[in-house]
Design a protein around this motif. Structure first.
Motif, PDB file in Angstrom:
ATOM      1  N   ALA A   8      35.260  69.781  45.308  1.00 42.77           N
ATOM      2  CA  ALA A   8      36.076  70.797  45.966  1.00 42.77           C
ATOM      3  C   ALA A   8      37.302  70.160  46.597  1.00 42.77           C
ATOM      4  N   GLY A   9      38.387  70.886  46.578  1.00 41.44           N
ATOM      5  CA  GLY A   9      39.632  70.372  47.137  1.00 41.44           C
ATOM      6  C   GLY A   9      39.640  70.435  48.655  1.00 41.44           C
ATOM      7  N   ALA A  10      40.662  69.838  49.215  1.00 35.07           N
ATOM      8  CA  ALA A  10      40.780  69.782  50.674  1.00 35.07           C
ATOM      9  C   ALA A  10      40.827  71.168  51.298  1.00 35.07           C
ATOM     10  N   LEU A  11      41.509  72.090  50.630  1.00 35.18           N
ATOM     11  CA  LEU A  11      41.622  73.438  51.194  1.00 35.18           C
ATOM     12  C   LEU A  11      40.272  74.145  51.207  1.00 35.18           C
ATOM     13  N   GLU A  12      39.492  73.990  50.135  1.00 35.00           N
ATOM     14  CA  GLU A  12      38.180  74.619  50.077  1.00 35.00           C
ATOM     15  C   GLU A  12      37.251  74.070  51.164  1.00 35.00           C
ATOM     16  N   TRP A  13      37.336  72.761  51.385  1.00 33.06           N
ATOM     17  CA  TRP A  13      36.526  72.167  52.441  1.00 33.06           C
ATOM     18  C   TRP A  13      36.907  72.722  53.805  1.00 33.06           C
ATOM     19  N   LEU A  14      38.204  72.802  54.039  1.00 33.31           N
ATOM     20  CA  LEU A  14      38.673  73.297  55.325  1.00 33.31           C
ATOM     21  C   LEU A  14      38.268  74.752  55.528  1.00 33.31           C
ATOM     22  N   ALA A  15      38.413  75.554  54.491  1.00 40.72           N
ATOM     23  CA  ALA A  15      38.038  76.968  54.592  1.00 40.72           C
ATOM     24  C   ALA A  15      36.536  77.109  54.823  1.00 40.72           C
ATOM     25  N   PHE A  16      35.757  76.278  54.189  1.00 35.93           N
ATOM     26  CA  PHE A  16      34.311  76.320  54.387  1.00 35.93           C
ATOM     27  C   PHE A  16      33.944  75.966  55.819  1.00 35.93           C
ATOM     28  N   GLU A  17      34.558  74.909  56.341  1.00 39.78           N
ATOM     29  CA  GLU A  17      34.239  74.472  57.698  1.00 39.78           C
ATOM     30  C   GLU A  17      34.630  75.503  58.737  1.00 39.78           C
ATOM     31  N   ALA A  19      34.766  78.900  58.281  1.00 39.80           N
ATOM     32  CA  ALA A  19      34.297  80.231  57.887  1.00 39.80           C
ATOM     33  C   ALA A  19      35.371  81.036  57.169  1.00 39.80           C
ATOM     34  N   GLY A  20      36.305  80.334  56.490  1.00 34.27           N
ATOM     35  CA  GLY A  20      37.340  81.024  55.717  1.00 34.27           C
ATOM     36  C   GLY A  20      38.597  81.325  56.504  1.00 34.27           C
ATOM     37  N   VAL A  21      38.631  80.984  57.786  1.00 29.53           N
ATOM     38  CA  VAL A  21      39.800  81.266  58.619  1.00 29.53           C
ATOM     39  C   VAL A  21      40.683  80.018  58.671  1.00 29.53           C
ATOM     40  N   LEU A  22      41.982  80.204  58.391  1.00 33.72           N
ATOM     41  CA  LEU A  22      42.927  79.100  58.365  1.00 33.72           C
ATOM     42  C   LEU A  22      44.177  79.463  59.153  1.00 33.72           C
ATOM     43  N   THR A  23      44.800  78.462  59.713  1.00 39.20           N
ATOM     44  CA  THR A  23      46.132  78.692  60.253  1.00 39.20           C
ATOM     45  C   THR A  23      47.126  78.553  59.107  1.00 39.20           C
ATOM     46  N   LEU A  24      48.279  79.158  59.282  1.00 38.33           N
ATOM     47  CA  LEU A  24      49.309  79.041  58.252  1.00 38.33           C
ATOM     48  C   LEU A  24      49.709  77.590  58.070  1.00 38.33           C
ATOM     49  N   ALA A  25      49.751  76.844  59.166  1.00 38.41           N
ATOM     50  CA  ALA A  25      50.103  75.423  59.081  1.00 38.41           C
ATOM     51  C   ALA A  25      49.076  74.650  58.270  1.00 38.41           C
ATOM     52  N   GLN A  26      47.792  74.977  58.425  1.00 40.12           N
ATOM     53  CA  GLN A  26      46.753  74.302  57.649  1.00 40.12           C
ATOM     54  C   GLN A  26      46.895  74.617  56.167  1.00 40.12           C
ATOM     55  N   ALA A  27      47.139  75.871  55.852  1.00 37.87           N
ATOM     56  CA  ALA A  27      47.294  76.262  54.449  1.00 37.87           C
ATOM     57  C   ALA A  27      48.482  75.565  53.814  1.00 37.87           C
ATOM     58  N   ARG A  28      49.548  75.395  54.579  1.00 39.21           N
ATOM     59  CA  ARG A  28      50.767  74.789  54.030  1.00 39.21           C
ATOM     60  C   ARG A  28      50.628  73.291  53.781  1.00 39.21           C
ATOM     61  N   THR A  29      49.573  72.665  54.320  1.00 38.47           N
ATOM     62  CA  THR A  29      49.376  71.247  54.024  1.00 38.47           C
ATOM     63  C   THR A  29      48.914  71.040  52.591  1.00 38.47           C
ATOM     64  N   VAL A  30      48.445  72.124  51.961  1.00 38.85           N
ATOM     65  CA  VAL A  30      47.941  72.036  50.591  1.00 38.85           C
ATOM     66  C   VAL A  30      48.735  72.930  49.641  1.00 38.85           C
ATOM     67  N   SER A  32      52.049  75.698  48.809  1.00 37.68           N
ATOM     68  CA  SER A  32      53.433  76.008  49.184  1.00 37.68           C
ATOM     69  C   SER A  32      53.476  77.343  49.904  1.00 37.68           C
ATOM     70  N   GLU A  33      54.564  77.592  50.631  1.00 37.95           N
ATOM     71  CA  GLU A  33      54.709  78.856  51.346  1.00 37.95           C
ATOM     72  C   GLU A  33      54.711  80.034  50.392  1.00 37.95           C
ATOM     73  N   GLY A  34      55.332  79.844  49.221  1.00 39.36           N
ATOM     74  CA  GLY A  34      55.364  80.906  48.224  1.00 39.36           C
ATOM     75  C   GLY A  34      53.982  81.233  47.688  1.00 39.36           C
ATOM     76  N   THR A  35      53.163  80.211  47.477  1.00 36.11           N
ATOM     77  CA  THR A  35      51.802  80.432  46.986  1.00 36.11           C
ATOM     78  C   THR A  35      50.977  81.192  48.012  1.00 36.11           C
ATOM     79  N   VAL A  36      51.131  80.829  49.275  1.00 32.21           N
ATOM     80  CA  VAL A  36      50.404  81.525  50.343  1.00 32.21           C
ATOM     81  C   VAL A  36      50.803  82.994  50.383  1.00 32.21           C
ATOM     82  N   ARG A  37      52.123  83.268  50.321  1.00 28.68           N
ATOM     83  CA  ARG A  37      52.589  84.661  50.331  1.00 28.68           C
ATOM     84  C   ARG A  37      52.031  85.424  49.141  1.00 28.68           C
ATOM     85  N   GLY A  38      51.960  84.758  47.995  1.00 29.37           N
ATOM     86  CA  GLY A  38      51.439  85.410  46.800  1.00 29.37           C
ATOM     87  C   GLY A  38      49.965  85.766  46.922  1.00 29.37           C
TER      88      GLY A  38
END
Length: 317
Positions: A8-17, A19-30, A32-38
Motif C-alpha cells: 500500500a502507498g503512503a496515502l493509503e497508510w495515512l488514510a487507514f491510520e 480512519a479515512g480523514v485527511l488534511t488537505l496538506a497531507q493529501a498534497r504530499t502525495v 497534486s492539487e488537481g487530482t485532489v479536486r478531481g
C-alpha cells in the motif's frame, strides 16, 4: 476501508491510520492539487470542511468524527475530557460534544470548526497551559490519559453532581486509581472544581464505591457524626461474601444505601434476608434509598445519630 498491506502507498497508510480523514496538506504530499479536486468533484472523496477531506463518500463514523475534531483543531490537539475517558473505556459519559484540548500557546482553527457538516458532532475546544508528556496517551487519535481526562471532565461538567459522578465512575469501573487522579491534580493548581475533585478522590479512596456513598460520607461529616468504615467485607450465614455499605464497628450500627436495583423483587427478597442475618448477629441496621440521602440529608443524619446514641456513642463536647 480495507486494511493496507506492505504494498500500500503512503496515502493509503495515512488514510487507514486516520480512519479515512485527511488534511488537505497531507493529501498534497502525495497527490497534486488537481487530482485532489478531481476526487472530490467525482464524488469518490468528500470535502468535510475547509482543509479537511474524507477518503470516501459515506456518513462520518464515530472514529472519523474524532479524527475530524483533532485535525480541525490543529497542531498539538488531543481528545480530552469525557471524550478521552470514553475512548479509555469509561461508561456512562455523554458522547457529545467532542472535547479537544490544545496548548494555550496556540489557537484552534475556529473557522474550520464552525463549518462542520450536519453529520459531525459538536466540538468544544479547551486550552491549557499545563499538558506534560505524562498526561498524553499514545493512541489514534491522540488523547490525554484516563486520569487527566477524568479530572478535566469533572472540571468542565455542567454541575457539581455531574463532576462527582464522573470521578466516581472512573474509579468504580476500575479504569483509574484514586492515586492517579490525585497525581494529575497536583500539577493542575488552577483546575476548575479542584477542591471538589480532591474531596471526591479522598472519599473514593476511603472506600466509597458509588456516588450515594460519597453523599452519605459528606452527610456524616457535616452532621458531626463519626466516620463509618466503608465497603466492609462480611460472610453471611450461608457462607456468601457480602459487603457492608457503611459500618460503625464499635457500636455495631450498619447503614445500607439502596439504589434503584433494590426495587426489583429478587433483590428485595435477598436484601430482606441479608437484613435478617445482620439483625440476628446483634447489629442494628438502617436502610435509606439513595434519593433520600441526596434530597433529605438532615433527616437521614438525625436517624443515624439516634441509632448511634442508642448503641452507646457519645459525641465529644
Amino acid at each position: 476501508m480495507i486494511v493496507p498491506d506492505e504494498r500500500a502507498g503512503a496515502l493509503e497508510w495515512l488514510a487507514f491510520e486516520q480512519a479515512g480523514v485527511l488534511t488537505l496538506a497531507q493529501a498534497r504530499t502525495v497527490l497534486s492539487e488537481g487530482t485532489v479536486r478531481g476526487l472530490v468533484r467525482s464524488g469518490r472523496w468528500r470535502s468535510i470542511s475547509r482543509g479537511l477531506l474524507l477518503a470516501g463518500n459515506g456518513r462520518l463514523t464515530r472514529d472519523q468524527q474524532l479524527w475530524v475534531a483533532v485535525l480541525a483543531a490543529g497542531r498539538g490537539a488531543v481528545l480530552a475530557g469525557a471524550t478521552a475517558a470514553i475512548e479509555a473505556g469509561v461508561r456512562g459519559l455523554r458522547l457529545e460534544p467532542v472535547h479537544v484540548l490544545v496548548p494555550a500557546a496556540r489557537r484552534a482553527a475556529r473557522t474550520t470548526l464552525r463549518r462542520m457538516p450536519i453529520d459531525m458532532a459538536a466540538v468544544v475546544v479547551h486550552r491549557t497551559a499545563v499538558l506534560p508528556a505524562e498526561h498524553l496517551q499514545v493512541g489514534r487519535p491522540p488523547r490525554t490519559t484516563t486520569a487527566r481526562a477524568l479530572v478535566d471532565a469533572a472540571g468542565w461538567a455542567s454541575s457539581t453532581r455531574q463532576a462527582q459522578e464522573i470521578v466516581a465512575a472512573g474509579c468504580q469501573q476500575r479504569r483509574v486509581l484514586p492515586e492517579e487522579l490525585a497525581t494529575v491534580l497536583d500539577v493542575l493548581p488552577r483546575a476548575p472544581r479542584r477542591l471538589l475533585i480532591r474531596q471526591t478522590i479522598d472519599d473514593v479512596a476511603g472506600g466509597a464505591q458509588a456516588l450515594s456513598e460519597i453523599d452519605f460520607i459528606r452527610l456524616c461529616r457535616r452532621a458531626g457524626l463519626p466516620a463509618p468504615e466503608l465497603q466492609q467485607r462480611r460472610t453471611d450465614t450461608a457462607g456468601r461474601i457480602r459487603w457492608l455499605d457503611a459500618y460503625w464497628r464499635q457500636w455495631r450500627v450498619h447503614v445500607e444505601i439502596d439504589g434503584a436495583h433494590h426495587l426489583d423483587v429478587r433483590h428485595w427478597a435477598a436484601d430482606m434476608q441479608r437484613q435478617n442475618d445482620i439483625w440476628t448477629t446483634g447489629d442494628r441496621i438502617l436502610r435509606f434509598p439513595a434519593w433520600q440521602v441526596r434530597a433529605h440529608p438532615d433527616q437521614v443524619a438525625d436517624t443515624v445519630r439516634r441509632a448511634l446514641l442508642a448503641a452507646g456513642w457519645r459525641p465529644e463536647n
